[in-house]
Design an enzyme around this catalytic site. Structure first.
Site, PDB file in Angstrom:
ATOM      1  N   ASN A  14       0.899  -1.290  -0.041  1.00 58.83           N
ATOM      2  CA  ASN A  14      -0.008   0.101  -0.032  1.00 58.83           C
ATOM      3  C   ASN A  14       0.779   1.441  -0.054  1.00 58.83           C
ATOM      4  O   ASN A  14       1.479   1.675   1.014  1.00 58.83           O
ATOM      5  CB  ASN A  14      -0.921  -0.014   1.126  1.00 58.83           C
ATOM      6  CG  ASN A  14      -1.569   1.258   1.448  1.00 58.83           C
ATOM      7  OD1 ASN A  14      -1.735   2.134   0.511  1.00 58.83           O
ATOM      8  ND2 ASN A  14      -2.262   1.489   2.434  1.00 58.83           N
ATOM      9  N   SER A  37       3.733  -2.172  10.217  1.00 59.15           N
ATOM     10  CA  SER A  37       5.115  -2.213  10.342  1.00 59.15           C
ATOM     11  C   SER A  37       5.504  -3.754  10.117  1.00 59.15           C
ATOM     12  O   SER A  37       6.523  -4.088  10.723  1.00 59.15           O
ATOM     13  CB  SER A  37       5.330  -1.868  11.835  1.00 59.15           C
ATOM     14  OG  SER A  37       4.819  -0.608  12.359  1.00 59.15           O
ATOM     15  N   LYS A  89       0.045   4.118  -0.215  1.00 56.27           N
ATOM     16  CA  LYS A  89      -0.571   5.661   0.303  1.00 56.27           C
ATOM     17  C   LYS A  89      -0.415   6.722  -0.379  1.00 56.27           C
ATOM     18  O   LYS A  89      -0.194   6.434  -1.610  1.00 56.27           O
ATOM     19  CB  LYS A  89       0.014   5.488   1.866  1.00 56.27           C
ATOM     20  CG  LYS A  89      -0.347   4.211   2.681  1.00 56.27           C
ATOM     21  CD  LYS A  89       0.156   4.599   4.054  1.00 56.27           C
ATOM     22  CE  LYS A  89      -0.074   3.223   4.652  1.00 56.27           C
ATOM     23  NZ  LYS A  89      -0.088   3.231   6.219  1.00 56.27           N
ATOM     24  N   GLY A 119       2.566   2.147  10.716  1.00 56.08           N
ATOM     25  CA  GLY A 119       3.306   3.275  10.769  1.00 56.08           C
ATOM     26  C   GLY A 119       4.048   3.987  11.939  1.00 56.08           C
ATOM     27  O   GLY A 119       4.591   4.761  11.843  1.00 56.08           O
ATOM     28  N   GLU A 144      -6.691   4.484   7.644  1.00 57.44           N
ATOM     29  CA  GLU A 144      -6.592   5.985   7.567  1.00 57.44           C
ATOM     30  C   GLU A 144      -7.807   6.314   7.112  1.00 57.44           C
ATOM     31  O   GLU A 144      -8.309   7.500   7.150  1.00 57.44           O
ATOM     32  CB  GLU A 144      -5.012   6.207   6.852  1.00 57.44           C
ATOM     33  CG  GLU A 144      -4.204   6.010   7.644  1.00 57.44           C
ATOM     34  CD  GLU A 144      -2.922   5.258   6.839  1.00 57.44           C
ATOM     35  OE1 GLU A 144      -2.921   5.289   5.537  1.00 57.44           O
ATOM     36  OE2 GLU A 144      -2.010   4.734   7.524  1.00 57.44           O
ATOM     37  N   HIS A 159      -9.600   1.079   4.808  1.00 59.77           N
ATOM     38  CA  HIS A 159      -8.082   1.105   5.634  1.00 59.77           C
ATOM     39  C   HIS A 159      -8.299   2.015   6.699  1.00 59.77           C
ATOM     40  O   HIS A 159      -9.468   2.758   6.612  1.00 59.77           O
ATOM     41  CB  HIS A 159      -7.212   1.729   4.340  1.00 59.77           C
ATOM     42  CG  HIS A 159      -5.774   1.532   4.906  1.00 59.77           C
ATOM     43  ND1 HIS A 159      -5.235   2.704   5.946  1.00 59.77           N
ATOM     44  CD2 HIS A 159      -4.616   0.923   4.913  1.00 59.77           C
ATOM     45  CE1 HIS A 159      -4.071   2.351   6.182  1.00 59.77           C
ATOM     46  NE2 HIS A 159      -3.878   1.233   5.707  1.00 59.77           N
ATOM     47  N   GLU A 204      -5.239  -5.170  10.563  1.00 55.36           N
ATOM     48  CA  GLU A 204      -4.211  -4.223  10.719  1.00 55.36           C
ATOM     49  C   GLU A 204      -4.302  -3.367  12.159  1.00 55.36           C
ATOM     50  O   GLU A 204      -5.312  -2.556  12.024  1.00 55.36           O
ATOM     51  CB  GLU A 204      -4.257  -3.298   9.629  1.00 55.36           C
ATOM     52  CG  GLU A 204      -3.876  -3.729   8.612  1.00 55.36           C
ATOM     53  CD  GLU A 204      -3.377  -2.751   7.402  1.00 55.36           C
ATOM     54  OE1 GLU A 204      -2.217  -2.638   6.996  1.00 55.36           O
ATOM     55  OE2 GLU A 204      -4.206  -1.909   7.167  1.00 55.36           O
TER      56      GLU A 204
END
Ligand code: PGA
Length: 253
Positions: free
Chosen positions: A9, A215, A11, A175, A99, A97, A169
């Site tokens: 991904n 991560s 992003k 991140g 985010e 996702h 996730e």
């Protein structure tokens, strides 16, 4: 037998030149494994999808979108439909996702519409689920994941569900450099698979791939993906470095 699946991904990163270069390096470095031993996909930003799909056309690496909109066309300024994504060579799309859930405010109801539209339009959705740190600390992980899986897949029949991949996730691991331990991740993957067996049946639950994300790096990938119910990785930061992403692909084999 579930074939391992590693998806990158990207992003909101890369540009037209670096995105194509990254794709080319991943394709040449994984020519022996991608497609045969492990499913590999990259999810570039919308505007580079076509160029990246072209760069990967001779490879077995699939292209995915980071999001979709559920309506087929019309007055939805800024949105991108399933048919547009298919038109530029997409095969997969991320839905929900973290985010998009937590920065852009997407609800389970909206995410369900996206997953449903993706399947109807011939894309393979990757439904992302995962708890916040405070939810884990309050022992609410299973409750949160149950809601996200049940609501995200609401209304999908047993015939449709094999199109879906789930990505677990934990939000606190995305991140941040913090990774769930393989044991913590395996526990949630096992929980999700049992939930899928309840919602559908054992056979279907046994076929659906559940990826871990948060991560994932070359140093922890093999340990994570070595667990029974961890069928691959959804990789953010490390998917932007060809060598790291290639090492993660290799770890999945
Ligand atoms: P990360 O991102 O690998 O940078 O933690 C994973 C993701 O958001 O899919």
């Amino acid at each position: 037998m579930r074939k391992p699946f590693v998806a990158g991904n990207w992003k909101m990163n890369t540009d037209s030149r670096s995105g194509v270069e990254l794709a080319e390096r991943i394709a040449s470095g994984s020519a022996q494994t991608a497609g045969q031993e492990v499913t590999v996909a990259v999810c570039p930003p919308f505007v580079y999808l076509q160029a990246v799909a072209k760069a990967l056309s001779a490879s077995s690496i699939a292209v995915g979108a980071q999001d979709i909109y559920f309506e087929p066309k019309g007055a939805f300024t800024g949105e991108i439909s399933t048919s547009m994504l298919k038109d530029v060579g997409c095969c997969y799309c991320l839905c929900g996702h973290s985010e998009r859930r937590h920065v852009l405010g997407e609800s389970d109801e909206l995410i369900n519409k996206k997953v449903t539209a993706a399947i109807a339009g011939g894309l393979l959705p990757i439904l992302c689920v995962g708890e916040l740190l405070e939810e884990r600390e309050a022992s609410q992980t299973n409750e949160v994941v149950t809601r996200q899986v049940k609501e995200g897949l609401a209304g999908l029949s047993a015939e449709k569900i094999p199109a879906v991949t789930i990505a677990y996730e934990p939000v606190w691991a995305i991140g941040t450099g913090l990774t769930a331990t393989p044991q913590q991740a395996q526990e949630v993957h096992d929980f999700i698979r049992k939930l899928l067996a309840e919602m559908y049946d054992e056979e279907i639950a046994g076929e659906i791939r559940i990826l871990y994300g948060g991560s994932v790096k070359p140093g922890n990938a093999a340990d994570l993906m070595g667990r029974q119910d961890i069928d691959g990785s959804l990789v953010g930061g490390a998917s932007l470095k060809a060598d790291d992403f290639l090492a993660i692909i290799q770890a999945a084999v």
